[in-house]
Design an enzyme around this catalytic site. Structure first.
Site, mmCIF file in Angstrom:
data_model
loop_
_atom_site.group_PDB
_atom_site.id
_atom_site.type_symbol
_atom_site.label_atom_id
_atom_site.label_comp_id
_atom_site.label_asym_id
_atom_site.label_seq_id
_atom_site.Cartn_x
_atom_site.Cartn_y
_atom_site.Cartn_z
ATOM 1 N N ASN A 1 40.033 48.795 37.510
ATOM 2 C CA ASN A 1 40.683 48.341 38.742
ATOM 3 C C ASN A 1 42.003 47.640 38.425
ATOM 4 O OD1 ASN A 1 38.211 46.498 38.303
ATOM 5 N ND2 ASN A 1 39.152 45.309 39.911
ATOM 6 N N ASP A 2 42.171 46.389 38.735
ATOM 7 C CA ASP A 2 43.509 45.778 38.769
ATOM 8 C C ASP A 2 44.300 45.830 37.453
ATOM 9 O OD1 ASP A 2 41.978 44.899 40.903
ATOM 10 O OD2 ASP A 2 42.209 42.774 40.460
ATOM 11 N N ARG B 1 39.988 32.891 43.165
ATOM 12 C CA ARG B 1 40.193 33.592 41.888
ATOM 13 C C ARG B 1 41.595 34.191 41.839
ATOM 14 N NH1 ARG B 1 36.258 36.832 44.444
ATOM 15 N NH2 ARG B 1 37.177 38.603 45.561
ATOM 16 N N ASP B 2 41.957 34.650 40.661
ATOM 17 C CA ASP B 2 43.228 35.350 40.379
ATOM 18 C C ASP B 2 44.385 34.349 40.294
ATOM 19 O OD1 ASP B 2 41.540 37.519 40.660
ATOM 20 O OD2 ASP B 2 42.254 38.029 42.664
ATOM 21 N N GLU C 1 43.598 37.974 47.513
ATOM 22 C CA GLU C 1 43.358 38.299 46.109
ATOM 23 C C GLU C 1 44.697 38.541 45.418
ATOM 24 O OE1 GLU C 1 39.130 40.278 45.525
ATOM 25 O OE2 GLU C 1 40.444 41.668 46.555
HETATM 26 C C1 FRU Z 1 40.834 42.660 43.152
HETATM 27 C C2 FRU Z 1 39.723 41.869 42.466
HETATM 28 C C3 FRU Z 1 40.214 40.514 42.039
HETATM 29 C C4 FRU Z 1 39.257 40.168 40.932
HETATM 30 C C5 FRU Z 1 39.037 41.501 40.285
HETATM 31 C C6 FRU Z 1 37.641 41.704 39.779
HETATM 32 O O1 FRU Z 1 40.584 44.033 43.137
HETATM 33 O O2 FRU Z 1 38.598 41.755 43.320
HETATM 34 O O3 FRU Z 1 40.223 39.558 43.070
HETATM 35 O O4 FRU Z 1 39.774 39.226 40.031
HETATM 36 O O5 FRU Z 1 39.319 42.487 41.252
HETATM 37 O O6 FRU Z 1 37.537 42.899 39.067
#
Ligand code: FRU
Length: 477
Positions: free
Chosen positions: A21-22, A140-141, A209
């Site tokens: 993902n990110d 988070r983040d 996020e």
């Molecule tokens: C965004 C997210 C972030 C988190 C991560 C977890 O896609 O949900 O907020 O840190 O992915 O994989």
């Protein structure tokens, strides 16, 4: 298995297998671009998340490196969630969200000079809990930067993505001298979860996020991904002014008209001073299909971000990508041959198209990609001007004969200062990954044609003043 999947891109970055993902920890250092990413190497599902790692000299060809962070006993036992890279006086440092149970807290790791080996700080988590006076929906983040205060002292600042229950999303501002001990200053900006209906592409969500704050060409932008109760929505950004301990917003914008197909973006300032942005192009097919394919998630092309004349952001694929343009398939004013798949000279599942065209009021231009000759599968971009306003959309209802794939329409209005100026359209096709840009406003999407002959491209509705160029794109692996 993953390599044989026809939906797997040829020049967008993808993880070797498993789930991605990110984008995380973006940095250019000693010439090398580093891309870390949220990664589950064990299966193409979001589970105990690691940090994958790759590096590149040119933003096009990537070399996979060993996993940078893995969950371990302690505050990140259930995952190493999103975060950033900072250079702490020469010491490579990551600030990320450690997940334990249902809770995420700020953690720090320091790295070797080549950024390959990482050591978690024994003092983790470096922020022990969300601020006690905020009833957070989630927390988070990280976006971390250094700046000089009024007294001339260097200090670190960071924002953490969050939301205030019953109010809206927010970015919580902190300050530190050493990246280890953080003082909470207050919310940088608080959103309104009632700004629009939940289904609106401009809804700001109950939590933000992946907050990212940067200045480009004199514009301050606060980017965030609108989230609610376990559901990802879409990336948005505020333009405005960051000063003191607050961000004074001017306007809210959509970062990408593809919404969830360009999620959780992160940017970096590279060594030449460019603002480079990546986003996660999540799947539009069911989890079971990704599991069968052995992989999930595409990283967008690197995008260079500048400011448009109206102060909003302009995004374009990094020009480095142009090295992949191998064969010219078309160059000139669109001809009648382009109206039909059978006669169109443009064909392929790795293509780059550039159309520069006036769009007069009432005019409607259609560009179909991944189209079969009989029309059973086709994905259609529409550019039209209605009452002066320029609209850009992507019709995916015919994109796949597989009824399980996401085929909802995407699109929106393109802000334009002049209805007579030529409009610049760029469409990049890479198997299931599509990225389009109209005057710097992007639309990312995923499509899953089932037929091997869904390769056609047609262009209709253009005037003699239009100019089209099309290239076949080489793979980058
Ligand atoms: C965004 C997210 C972030 C988190 C991560 C977890 O896609 O949900 O907020 O840190 O992915 O994989």
């Amino acid at each position: 298995r993953a390599a044989r999947d026809p939906h797997r891109p040829g020049f967008h970055f993808v993880s070797p297998a498993g789930w991605m993902n990110d984008p995380n920890g973006l940095v250019q250092r000693d010439g090398w671009y580093h891309l870390f990413y949220q990664y589950n190497p064990l299966a193409p599902v979001h589970s105990r998340i690691h940090w994958g790692h790759a590096r590149s000299r040119d933003l096009v060809h990537w070399e996979h490196l060993p996993i940078a962070l893995a969950p371990s006993d302690g505050p990140d036992v259930d995952g190493c969630w999103s975060g950033v890279f900072v250079d702490d006086g020469g010491v490579p440092t990551l600030v990320y969200s450690g997940r334990a149970g249902e809770v995420e807290l700020a953690c720090v790791a320091t790295g070797s000079d080549d950024l390959v080996e990482w050591r978690k700080d024994p003092a983790n988590p470096v922020i022990a809990a969300p601020p006690s006076d905020v009833d957070v929906t989630a927390y988070r983040d990280h976006c971390v930067w250094s700046e000089t205060d009024a007294a001339g002292r260097r200090r670190w600042r960071q924002i953490v993505g969050s939301g205030i229950r019953g109010v809206g999303g927010t970015a919580l501002l902190y300050e530190s001298d050493d990246l280890r001990s953080w003082r909470y200053l207050g919310p940088l900006l608080v959103g309104d979860a009632a700004n629009a209906p939940r289904t609106s592409p401009e809804w700001t969500g109950t939590m933000w996020e992946c907050v990212d704050l940067f200045r480009v060409d004199g514009t301050d932008a606060l980017v965030f991904s609108a989230w609610d109760e376990g559901v990802t929505h879409h990336p948005l950004y505020w333009t405005g002014r960051y000063a003191g301990d607050a961000f004074a917003p001017d306007a809210l914008h959509r970062l990408d008209l593809g919404g969830r197909f360009f999620y959780a973006p992160q940017s970096m300032r590279d060594e030449s001073g460019r603002r480079v942005l990546f986003g996660w192009m999540q799947e539009g097919r069911p989890d079971a299909a990704a599991v069968a394919a052995g992989w999930s998630g595409v990283m967008s092309l690197p995008r260079v971000v500048t400011a448009r004349a109206d102060g909003s952001l302009h995004q374009a694929p990094a020009p480095e990508i142009d090295v992949l343009r191998t064969e010219v398939l078309f160059d000139g004013a669109p001809t009648a041959a382009l109206a039909q798949v059978a006669t169109s000279p443009i064909r392929g599942d790795q293509l780059d198209l550039e159309l520069v065209t006036p769009v007069a009021d009432g005019e409607r231009i259609e560009i179909a990609v991944r189209a079969t000759e009989d029309g059973a599968e086709r994905t259609v971009y529409v550019l039209e001007r209605v009452d002066g306003a320029l609209h850009f959309s992507l019709g995916r209802s015919g994109s796949s004969l597989d009824p399980e794939t996401d085929t909802r329409p995407l699109g929106g209005e393109i802000p334009s200062d002049s209805p007579t100026a030529a409009v610049h359209v760029r469409i990049v096709v890479d198997h299931s990954a599509l990225e389009a840009f109209v005057d710097g406003v992007p639309l990312a999407a995923r499509v899953y044609p089932t037929r091997a002959d869904a390769l056609g491209v047609t262009v209709t509705g253009t005037s003699a003043a239009a100019r089209l160029r099309a290239w076949r794109m080489a793979g980058a692996r």
